[in-house]
Motif scaffolding. Structure first.
Motif, PDB file in Angstrom:
ATOM      1  N   ARG A  86       0.862  -1.191   0.000  1.00  0.00           N
ATOM      2  CA  ARG A  86       0.000   0.000   0.000  1.00  0.00           C
ATOM      3  C   ARG A  86       0.887   1.226   0.000  1.00  0.00           C
ATOM      4  NH1 ARG A  86       0.188   2.436   4.792  1.00  0.00           N
ATOM      5  NH2 ARG A  86       0.814   1.209   6.584  1.00  0.00           N
ATOM      6  N   LEU A  87       0.292   2.359  -0.341  1.00  0.00           N
ATOM      7  CA  LEU A  87       1.037   3.618  -0.289  1.00  0.00           C
ATOM      8  C   LEU A  87       1.294   4.008   1.161  1.00  0.00           C
ATOM      9  CD1 LEU A  87      -0.814   5.830  -2.923  1.00  0.00           C
ATOM     10  CD2 LEU A  87       1.472   4.861  -3.125  1.00  0.00           C
ATOM     11  N   SER A  88       2.463   4.502   1.425  1.00  0.00           N
ATOM     12  CA  SER A  88       2.749   5.087   2.736  1.00  0.00           C
ATOM     13  C   SER A  88       2.188   6.511   2.730  1.00  0.00           C
ATOM     14  CB  SER A  88       4.259   5.131   2.965  1.00  0.00           C
ATOM     15  OG  SER A  88       4.857   6.014   2.021  1.00  0.00           O
ATOM     16  N   ASP A  89       2.216   7.167   3.862  1.00  0.00           N
ATOM     17  CA  ASP A  89       1.780   8.569   3.901  1.00  0.00           C
ATOM     18  C   ASP A  89       2.657   9.414   2.972  1.00  0.00           C
ATOM     19  OD1 ASP A  89      -0.271   8.017   5.653  1.00  0.00           O
ATOM     20  OD2 ASP A  89       0.883   8.559   7.440  1.00  0.00           O
ATOM     21  N   ARG A  90       3.939   9.105   2.961  1.00  0.00           N
ATOM     22  CA  ARG A  90       4.862   9.823   2.077  1.00  0.00           C
ATOM     23  C   ARG A  90       4.489   9.587   0.614  1.00  0.00           C
ATOM     24  NH1 ARG A  90      11.139   9.056   0.889  1.00  0.00           N
ATOM     25  NH2 ARG A  90      11.673  11.242   0.678  1.00  0.00           N
ATOM     26  N   GLY A  91       4.153   8.353   0.274  1.00  0.00           N
ATOM     27  CA  GLY A  91       3.731   8.031  -1.082  1.00  0.00           C
ATOM     28  C   GLY A  91       2.432   8.726  -1.450  1.00  0.00           C
ATOM     29  N   LYS A  92       1.514   8.772  -0.494  1.00  0.00           N
ATOM     30  CA  LYS A  92       0.239   9.468  -0.743  1.00  0.00           C
ATOM     31  C   LYS A  92       0.471  10.939  -1.041  1.00  0.00           C
ATOM     32  CE  LYS A  92      -2.493   6.379   2.129  1.00  0.00           C
ATOM     33  NZ  LYS A  92      -3.175   6.198   3.423  1.00  0.00           N
ATOM     34  N   SER A  93       1.460  11.542  -0.391  1.00  0.00           N
ATOM     35  CA  SER A  93       1.734  12.964  -0.623  1.00  0.00           C
ATOM     36  C   SER A  93       2.270  13.208  -2.039  1.00  0.00           C
ATOM     37  CB  SER A  93       2.715  13.508   0.418  1.00  0.00           C
ATOM     38  OG  SER A  93       4.019  13.000   0.202  1.00  0.00           O
ATOM     39  N   LEU A  94       2.833  12.192  -2.662  1.00  0.00           N
ATOM     40  CA  LEU A  94       3.339  12.306  -4.027  1.00  0.00           C
ATOM     41  C   LEU A  94       2.221  12.187  -5.064  1.00  0.00           C
ATOM     42  CD1 LEU A  94       5.842  12.474  -5.893  1.00  0.00           C
ATOM     43  CD2 LEU A  94       6.078   9.996  -5.626  1.00  0.00           C
ATOM     44  N   MET A  95       1.069  11.669  -4.667  1.00  0.00           N
ATOM     45  CA  MET A  95      -0.014  11.423  -5.613  1.00  0.00           C
ATOM     46  C   MET A  95      -0.556  12.702  -6.244  1.00  0.00           C
ATOM     47  SD  MET A  95      -0.222   8.243  -6.050  1.00  0.00           S
ATOM     48  CE  MET A  95       1.546   8.312  -5.852  1.00  0.00           C
ATOM     49  N   ALA A  96      -0.507  13.806  -5.533  1.00  0.00           N
ATOM     50  CA  ALA A  96      -0.972  15.078  -6.115  1.00  0.00           C
ATOM     51  C   ALA A  96      -0.116  15.453  -7.320  1.00  0.00           C
ATOM     52  CB  ALA A  96      -0.941  16.188  -5.068  1.00  0.00           C
ATOM     53  N   VAL A  97       1.170  15.180  -7.238  1.00  0.00           N
ATOM     54  CA  VAL A  97       2.088  15.463  -8.343  1.00  0.00           C
ATOM     55  C   VAL A  97       1.779  14.551  -9.523  1.00  0.00           C
ATOM     56  CG1 VAL A  97       4.504  15.439  -9.070  1.00  0.00           C
ATOM     57  CG2 VAL A  97       3.900  16.263  -6.787  1.00  0.00           C
ATOM     58  N   LEU A  98       1.631  13.250  -9.268  1.00  0.00           N
ATOM     59  CA  LEU A  98       1.336  12.303 -10.336  1.00  0.00           C
ATOM     60  C   LEU A  98      -0.036  12.568 -10.944  1.00  0.00           C
ATOM     61  CD1 LEU A  98       2.769   8.956  -8.911  1.00  0.00           C
ATOM     62  CD2 LEU A  98       3.872  10.642 -10.389  1.00  0.00           C
ATOM     63  N   ASP A  99      -0.974  12.988 -10.127  1.00  0.00           N
ATOM     64  CA  ASP A  99      -2.307  13.331 -10.623  1.00  0.00           C
ATOM     65  C   ASP A  99      -2.234  14.494 -11.607  1.00  0.00           C
ATOM     66  OD1 ASP A  99      -5.038  12.661 -10.595  1.00  0.00           O
ATOM     67  OD2 ASP A  99      -5.472  14.375  -9.298  1.00  0.00           O
ATOM     68  N   GLN A 100      -1.408  15.472 -11.309  1.00  0.00           N
ATOM     69  CA  GLN A 100      -1.236  16.609 -12.225  1.00  0.00           C
ATOM     70  C   GLN A 100      -0.617  16.166 -13.552  1.00  0.00           C
ATOM     71  OE1 GLN A 100      -2.338  19.843 -12.045  1.00  0.00           O
ATOM     72  NE2 GLN A 100      -3.495  18.909 -10.380  1.00  0.00           N
ATOM     73  N   LEU A 101       0.291  15.187 -13.515  1.00  0.00           N
ATOM     74  CA  LEU A 101       0.845  14.644 -14.751  1.00  0.00           C
ATOM     75  C   LEU A 101      -0.255  14.005 -15.595  1.00  0.00           C
ATOM     76  CD1 LEU A 101       4.156  12.964 -13.529  1.00  0.00           C
ATOM     77  CD2 LEU A 101       3.960  14.977 -14.994  1.00  0.00           C
ATOM     78  N   CYS A 102      -1.156  13.279 -14.946  1.00  0.00           N
ATOM     79  CA  CYS A 102      -2.278  12.660 -15.663  1.00  0.00           C
ATOM     80  C   CYS A 102      -3.188  13.714 -16.288  1.00  0.00           C
ATOM     81  CB  CYS A 102      -3.089  11.780 -14.711  1.00  0.00           C
ATOM     82  SG  CYS A 102      -2.213  10.336 -14.119  1.00  0.00           S
ATOM     83  N   ILE A 103      -3.491  14.737 -15.534  1.00  0.00           N
ATOM     84  CA  ILE A 103      -4.357  15.812 -16.032  1.00  0.00           C
ATOM     85  C   ILE A 103      -3.712  16.497 -17.227  1.00  0.00           C
ATOM     86  CG2 ILE A 103      -5.323  18.083 -15.464  1.00  0.00           C
ATOM     87  CD1 ILE A 103      -5.734  16.918 -12.570  1.00  0.00           C
ATOM     88  N   TRP A 104      -2.435  16.799 -17.116  1.00  0.00           N
ATOM     89  CA  TRP A 104      -1.727  17.431 -18.225  1.00  0.00           C
ATOM     90  C   TRP A 104      -1.788  16.536 -19.470  1.00  0.00           C
ATOM     91  CZ3 TRP A 104       2.128  16.491 -21.671  1.00  0.00           C
ATOM     92  CH2 TRP A 104       2.599  17.591 -22.388  1.00  0.00           C
ATOM     93  N   GLY A 105      -1.565  15.232 -19.275  1.00  0.00           N
ATOM     94  CA  GLY A 105      -1.599  14.297 -20.387  1.00  0.00           C
ATOM     95  C   GLY A 105      -2.954  14.231 -21.056  1.00  0.00           C
ATOM     96  N   GLU A 106      -4.022  14.271 -20.260  1.00  0.00           N
ATOM     97  CA  GLU A 106      -5.365  14.253 -20.843  1.00  0.00           C
ATOM     98  C   GLU A 106      -5.640  15.502 -21.673  1.00  0.00           C
ATOM     99  OE1 GLU A 106      -7.760  11.872 -20.898  1.00  0.00           O
ATOM    100  OE2 GLU A 106      -6.277  10.570 -19.963  1.00  0.00           O
ATOM    101  N   HIS A 107      -5.178  16.638 -21.199  1.00  0.00           N
ATOM    102  CA  HIS A 107      -5.428  17.906 -21.918  1.00  0.00           C
ATOM    103  C   HIS A 107      -4.525  18.093 -23.132  1.00  0.00           C
ATOM    104  CE1 HIS A 107      -7.330  19.073 -18.022  1.00  0.00           C
ATOM    105  NE2 HIS A 107      -8.221  19.508 -18.882  1.00  0.00           N
ATOM    106  N   ASN A 108      -3.402  17.424 -23.188  1.00  0.00           N
ATOM    107  CA  ASN A 108      -2.432  17.658 -24.253  1.00  0.00           C
ATOM    108  C   ASN A 108      -2.207  16.448 -25.142  1.00  0.00           C
ATOM    109  OD1 ASN A 108      -1.212  20.486 -23.742  1.00  0.00           O
ATOM    110  ND2 ASN A 108      -1.408  19.545 -21.733  1.00  0.00           N
ATOM    111  N   ARG A 109      -3.042  15.450 -25.021  1.00  0.00           N
ATOM    112  CA  ARG A 109      -2.931  14.256 -25.857  1.00  0.00           C
ATOM    113  C   ARG A 109      -3.241  14.611 -27.308  1.00  0.00           C
ATOM    114  NH1 ARG A 109      -6.269   9.049 -24.163  1.00  0.00           N
ATOM    115  NH2 ARG A 109      -5.345   9.741 -22.220  1.00  0.00           N
ATOM    116  N   GLU A 110      -2.420  14.139 -28.210  1.00  0.00           N
ATOM    117  CA  GLU A 110      -2.657  14.432 -29.632  1.00  0.00           C
ATOM    118  C   GLU A 110      -3.270  13.268 -30.323  1.00  0.00           C
ATOM    119  OE1 GLU A 110       0.932  15.856 -31.437  1.00  0.00           O
ATOM    120  OE2 GLU A 110       1.036  17.549 -30.070  1.00  0.00           O
TER     121      GLU A 110
END
Length: 110
Positions: A86-110
């Motif tokens: 499972r994700l640790s608390d530290r890992g959970k704190s990184l999810m906001a960053v990875l989530d932003q990568l996903c959002i960027w990818g959805e908006h900029n997919r060609e």
């Protein structure tokens, strides 16, 4: 902010470099994403989710993520062995960053 990193002659001492070192590789971000989605996952479930990954590669990635304190490993004393991740608390704190990568990818997919 990025300009500061570029201008910094000692890139290896930046937070950006450190973050990338934790999630670098073909599978680590996918493993973290899987743990974010499914909360608690066993080794074989991760293997099925990642499809074409060897046991050794998955095991090494999990050990590195655990060593970096991004995931937690829980082993149950039973036969056959049962291990959950499972994700640790530290890992959970990184999810906001990875989530932003996903959002960027959805908006900029060609």
């Amino acid at each position: 902010m990025i300009k500061n990193y570029i201008e910094n002659a000692d890139f290896e001492n930046t937070g950006f470099h450190y973050t990338l070192s934790l999630i670098a590789g073909k599978h680590k971000m996918v493993i973290l994403y899987c743990l974010m989605e499914f909360q608690v996952v066993r080794f074989n479930e991760l293997k099925r989710y990642l499809k074409n990954i060897s046991d050794k590669t998955l095991s090494n990635n999990l050990k590195e993520l655990e060593s970096d304190r991004l995931i937690c490993r829980k082993e149950y004393p039973q036969i056959p062995p049962k291990v959950e991740y499972r994700l640790s608390d530290r890992g959970k704190s990184l999810m906001a960053v990875l989530d932003q990568l996903c959002i960027w990818g959805e908006h900029n997919r060609e």
